[in-house]
Design a protein around this motif. Structure first.
Motif, short mmCIF file in Angstrom:
data_model
loop_
_atom_site.label_atom_id
_atom_site.label_comp_id
_atom_site.label_asym_id
_atom_site.label_seq_id
_atom_site.Cartn_x
_atom_site.Cartn_y
_atom_site.Cartn_z
N ARG A 182 0.84 -1.22 0.00
CA ARG A 182 0.00 0.00 0.00
C ARG A 182 0.86 1.25 0.00
O ARG A 182 0.63 2.18 -0.77
CB ARG A 182 -0.93 0.02 1.22
CG ARG A 182 -1.92 -1.15 1.27
CD ARG A 182 -2.85 -1.21 0.07
NE ARG A 182 -3.60 -2.47 0.08
CZ ARG A 182 -3.74 -3.29 -0.97
NH1 ARG A 182 -3.20 -2.99 -2.13
NH2 ARG A 182 -4.42 -4.41 -0.86
N GLU A 183 1.88 1.25 0.88
CA GLU A 183 2.78 2.41 0.95
C GLU A 183 3.39 2.74 -0.41
O GLU A 183 3.48 3.89 -0.80
CB GLU A 183 3.97 2.07 1.86
CG GLU A 183 3.82 2.43 3.30
CD GLU A 183 4.99 1.85 4.10
OE1 GLU A 183 4.81 1.69 5.30
OE2 GLU A 183 6.06 1.52 3.49
N ASP A 184 3.82 1.68 -1.09
CA ASP A 184 4.48 1.86 -2.38
C ASP A 184 3.51 2.11 -3.51
O ASP A 184 3.93 2.37 -4.64
CB ASP A 184 5.32 0.62 -2.72
CG ASP A 184 6.74 0.75 -2.21
OD1 ASP A 184 6.88 1.09 -1.03
OD2 ASP A 184 7.67 0.51 -3.00
N GLY A 185 2.24 1.98 -3.24
CA GLY A 185 1.25 2.22 -4.29
C GLY A 185 1.30 1.19 -5.40
O GLY A 185 1.02 1.50 -6.56
N ILE A 186 1.68 -0.04 -5.07
CA ILE A 186 1.70 -1.12 -6.09
C ILE A 186 0.28 -1.36 -6.59
O ILE A 186 -0.66 -1.48 -5.80
CB ILE A 186 2.25 -2.43 -5.50
CG1 ILE A 186 3.71 -2.26 -5.07
CG2 ILE A 186 2.07 -3.59 -6.48
CD1 ILE A 186 4.72 -2.32 -6.18
N ARG A 187 0.14 -1.41 -7.91
CA ARG A 187 -1.16 -1.64 -8.53
C ARG A 187 -1.07 -2.86 -9.46
O ARG A 187 0.02 -3.22 -9.88
CB ARG A 187 -1.58 -0.42 -9.35
CG ARG A 187 -1.77 0.87 -8.56
CD ARG A 187 -2.99 0.82 -7.65
NE ARG A 187 -4.18 0.35 -8.39
CZ ARG A 187 -5.14 -0.42 -7.87
NH1 ARG A 187 -5.06 -0.85 -6.62
NH2 ARG A 187 -6.18 -0.78 -8.61
N PRO A 188 -2.20 -3.45 -9.79
CA PRO A 188 -2.16 -4.53 -10.78
C PRO A 188 -1.72 -3.98 -12.14
O PRO A 188 -1.97 -2.79 -12.38
CB PRO A 188 -3.63 -5.00 -10.86
CG PRO A 188 -4.31 -4.43 -9.65
CD PRO A 188 -3.57 -3.19 -9.29
N PRO A 189 -1.14 -4.79 -12.99
CA PRO A 189 -0.83 -6.20 -12.79
C PRO A 189 0.45 -6.38 -11.99
O PRO A 189 1.46 -5.77 -12.29
CB PRO A 189 -0.64 -6.70 -14.23
CG PRO A 189 -0.07 -5.53 -14.97
CD PRO A 189 -0.71 -4.32 -14.33
N ALA A 190 0.37 -7.24 -10.99
CA ALA A 190 1.56 -7.54 -10.21
C ALA A 190 1.55 -9.00 -9.80
O ALA A 190 0.49 -9.62 -9.67
CB ALA A 190 1.62 -6.65 -8.98
N ILE A 191 2.75 -9.51 -9.60
CA ILE A 191 2.94 -10.89 -9.15
C ILE A 191 3.50 -10.82 -7.74
O ILE A 191 4.38 -10.00 -7.47
CB ILE A 191 3.99 -11.60 -10.05
CG1 ILE A 191 3.51 -11.66 -11.48
CG2 ILE A 191 4.39 -12.96 -9.48
CD1 ILE A 191 2.94 -12.95 -11.91
N ILE A 192 3.00 -11.65 -6.86
CA ILE A 192 3.50 -11.69 -5.49
C ILE A 192 4.05 -13.09 -5.23
O ILE A 192 3.32 -14.08 -5.35
CB ILE A 192 2.38 -11.35 -4.49
CG1 ILE A 192 1.80 -9.96 -4.82
CG2 ILE A 192 2.91 -11.40 -3.05
CD1 ILE A 192 0.57 -9.58 -4.00
N VAL A 193 5.35 -13.16 -4.96
CA VAL A 193 6.01 -14.45 -4.72
C VAL A 193 6.29 -14.56 -3.23
O VAL A 193 6.91 -13.66 -2.64
CB VAL A 193 7.33 -14.56 -5.50
CG1 VAL A 193 7.94 -15.95 -5.32
CG2 VAL A 193 7.12 -14.25 -6.97
N ILE A 194 5.85 -15.66 -2.63
CA ILE A 194 6.02 -15.87 -1.20
C ILE A 194 6.80 -17.16 -0.99
O ILE A 194 6.42 -18.20 -1.55
CB ILE A 194 4.64 -15.98 -0.51
CG1 ILE A 194 3.82 -14.71 -0.76
CG2 ILE A 194 4.80 -16.23 1.00
CD1 ILE A 194 2.34 -14.84 -0.39
N GLY A 195 7.87 -17.08 -0.21
CA GLY A 195 8.66 -18.29 0.04
C GLY A 195 10.15 -17.97 0.07
O GLY A 195 10.55 -16.86 -0.31
N ALA A 196 10.94 -18.95 0.50
CA ALA A 196 12.37 -18.71 0.70
C ALA A 196 13.05 -18.16 -0.56
O ALA A 196 13.90 -17.27 -0.48
CB ALA A 196 13.04 -20.01 1.13
#
Ligand code: SAH
Length: 403
Positions: A383-397
């Motif tokens: 939210r702070e960075d104002g990221i908007r779609p389209p975006a990919i979110i990668v979660i993990g090591a």
């Protein structure tokens, strides 16, 4: 220009003996084509690369003898390639070939042989070869340029009976116009109509000729029908009118892109469909931001998840608790809007708050932006960075790499 440029000819090698002396990388590059053209290939080499050995083991039409070349080995040969790393041996091979009046390519010193190998490629029933008086880089460059021109439709080379028709469902890749497949690009170059998604690489549309009708799928009016029905209708209508329709999508057509619905609509209407898979953003966008979705010793699984509906929503088909419990990589698409909900359910399910997170907006394009966070602070940072779609979110090591 060399005064002694080669006279180009096509050899019909089927069933004819061809001797290749040497089993290194030069031989390795020549052998598959010789075999493909049906030659009776005899390889004589002191040593062979694993690939040459595998060919001689697995393919019919090729024998490998691990020994030195001997006078008499060219008996009965129609064509010879001297490709050892020992110029005295290559000279001996060329000598014997000369005496037998058998054409011989010398890989080390081309002008000392009696034949040269053009830079070649095959395309849609064509064989194209280029020689440049021994300037290999030049012949290879021209070969590649012609190949690309054919693929892009700059040079038309369709066989008269290979008229493209029906619908091609083409994955355009994640955004960078170079990341479409060769087949996708070729079909695009033949399109009469292109129905494009917002996420399809826009630079590819700029290349289309003025005669091509480009339809923005997001702007198709749909009145009482659903938007997807309206898209299906346009595709079917244009194809029925005899146009070759390319349905151009972002990434891969079958990854959260409703491609299979479009395929069904076409097949129900009796229209032939060609599917051209694409490079999906789910893998390519992290990759080009420095993050591999798997890494040996770190993760043995990755899951691509749509964030289209919230966890617990009656239409949700995602088992978020299972995702929370696994160790592997989670790649979230369409998830910016509801990232708070996804982070919460993953944390509650046991994913540690310090799990690395990578966020990439407009991946592989000039507008690419990346953000690195943890599962604990990702929603806030996004939210702070104002990221908007389209975006990919990668979660993990793995998301901790390249930061
Ligand atoms: N068929 C597509 C995905 C369609 S769903 C594919 O295989 O890539 C649309 C979602 O894909 C977007 O909301 C976003 O999450 C992701 N996406 C597609 N292209 C992207 C890009 N260049 N950068 C970041 N995310 C992208």
């Amino acid at each position: 220009m060399s005064s002694e440029n080669a006279y180009l000819v096509g050899l019909l090698l089927s069933g004819r003996k061809v001797v290749v002396v040497g089993g290194g990388t030069v031989a390795q590059r020549r052998l598959p084509l010789l075999i493909a053209h049906g030659a009776d290939v005899h390889v004589i080499a002191r040593a062979a690369t694993p690939a040459v050995e595998a060919l001689s083991r697995d393919k019919p039409g090729i024998t490998l003898q691990l020994r030195d070349f001997r006078e008499g080995d060219l008996e009965g040969a129609w064509y010879v390639i001297a490709a050892t790393d020992d110029s005295a041996v290559n000279a001996a091979v060329a000598d014997e070939a000369e005496r037998r009046h058998t054409f011989c390519v010398r890989a080390d010193v081309a002008r000392d042989g009696s034949a040269v190998t053009p830079a070649t490629f095959e395309y849609d029933g064509l064989s194209i070869g280029v020689t440049a008086g021994g300037e290999h880089r030049r012949s290879a460059a021209i070969r590649s340029a012609i190949h690309e021109a054919l693929q892009r439709g700059i040079v038309a080379a369709d066989a008269p009976d290979a008229v493209t028709s029906g619908v091609a469902l083409v994955g355009g890749g994640p955004g960078d116009p170079e990341l479409i497949t060769v087949r996708g690009r070729r079909l695009l170059a033949h399109a009469d109509v292109v129905v494009a998604d917002r996420l399809a690489p826009q630079d590819l549309l700029a290349e289309l000729g003025p005669h091509v009708e480009v339809i923005d799928a997001a702007k198709i009016p749909y009145g009482r029908a659903m938007a997807q029905d309206a898209i299906n209708q346009v595709i079917v209508e244009r194809a029925r009118a005899g146009k070759f329709v390319v349905r151009l999508k972002g990434g891969d057509p079958f990854v959260f892109a409703r491609g299979y619905e479009e395929l069904l609509a076409c097949t129900e209407a009796g229209i032939p469909v060609t599917v051209v898979p694409g490079v999906t953003s789910a893998i390519a966008v992290p990759a080009l931001a420095g993050v591999p979705v798997t890494h040996r010793g770190m993760t043995h699984e990755f899951v691509v998840v749509s964030g289209h509906v919230a966890p617990g929503h009656p239409e949700s088909l995602v088992n978020w608790n299972a995702l929370a419990a696994m160790n592997g990589t989670i790649v979230l698409l369409m998830a910016v809007e509801r990232i708070e909900l996804f982070a919460k359910v993953l944390l509650e399910g046991g994913r540690p708050a310090d799990t690395p997170v990578l966020v990439v907006q407009h991946g592989t394009t000039v507008a690419q932006r990346t953000l690195r966070a943890t599962l604990g602070d990702a929603p806030e940072r996004i939210r702070e960075d104002g990221i908007r779609p389209p975006a990919i979110i990668v979660i993990g090591a793995v998301a901790g790499f390249g930061g």
